[in-house]
Design a protein around this motif. Structure first.
Motif, mmCIF file in Angstrom:
data_model
loop_
_atom_site.group_PDB
_atom_site.id
_atom_site.type_symbol
_atom_site.label_atom_id
_atom_site.label_comp_id
_atom_site.label_asym_id
_atom_site.label_seq_id
_atom_site.Cartn_x
_atom_site.Cartn_y
_atom_site.Cartn_z
ATOM 1 N N ASP A 71 0.864 -1.174 0.000
ATOM 2 C CA ASP A 71 0.000 0.000 0.000
ATOM 3 C C ASP A 71 0.903 1.226 0.000
ATOM 4 N N GLN A 79 5.100 3.181 -3.560
ATOM 5 C CA GLN A 79 4.546 1.948 -3.007
ATOM 6 C C GLN A 79 5.374 1.500 -1.807
ATOM 7 N N SER A 126 -7.293 6.345 3.278
ATOM 8 C CA SER A 126 -6.772 7.155 2.169
ATOM 9 C C SER A 126 -7.468 8.504 2.067
#
Length: 153
Positions: A71, A79, A126
């Motif tokens: 993630d 990443q 997020s």
């Protein structure tokens, strides 16, 4: 005859041991390749780019099976990865160690939460650009929110 059977069994076991390693390849940034090899309680990390190449091994003192989760944990566009396992007790909690890619060093660095000793039951939010996890204060579970808008990782 027993020796032959034992020898064949041992050779078969030796051939299956490398298959137990979990290999994950990611590209944390443009032109950068990282290979994660999780074998038992050891993680080998190899990062390669045109300008830089480095590898290291991290030993997790873990009794339960380790898992890899990919993630963008610090919401910088690179990443990242986490290694997690179920707790050694009743398997109620997930314990995470989070590693974020640092473009300035070309390596992954371990991230610490803003409260508590580690990431327990980690959730990536997020929308709010935050990591939520659990920590305990006076034997009571509390929610920890780790944000990145003012933090340099």
């Amino acid at each position: 005859m027993q020796f032959k059977t034992l020898a064949v069994s041992l050779l078969g076991l030796m051939w299956t041991i490398p298959a137990l390693a979990e290999t994950t390849t990611i590209s944390p940034a443009k032109g950068v390749d990282a290979t994660l090899v999780l074998e038992g309680s050891k993680l080998n990390i190899a990062v390669k780019s045109e300008m830089h190449s480095e590898s290291r091994t991290i030993d997790f003192e873990a009794e339960n099976e380790l898992h890899v989760q990919l993630d963008d944990f610090n919401f910088d566009g690179a990443q990242d990865f986490a290694i997690w396992q179920l707790d050694d007790g009743m398997g109620t909690y997930d314990y995470y160690r989070v590693f974020v890619y640092q473009t300035r060093t070309g390596m992954f660095e371990e991230l610490q939460p803003d409260c508590g000793d580690g990431f327990v039951n980690l959730r990536v939010d997020s929308k709010r650009k935050a990591l939520t996890s659990t920590y305990w204060e006076m034997n009571r579970p509390k929610q920890c929110v780790t944000r990145f808008n003012k933090r340099k990782t």
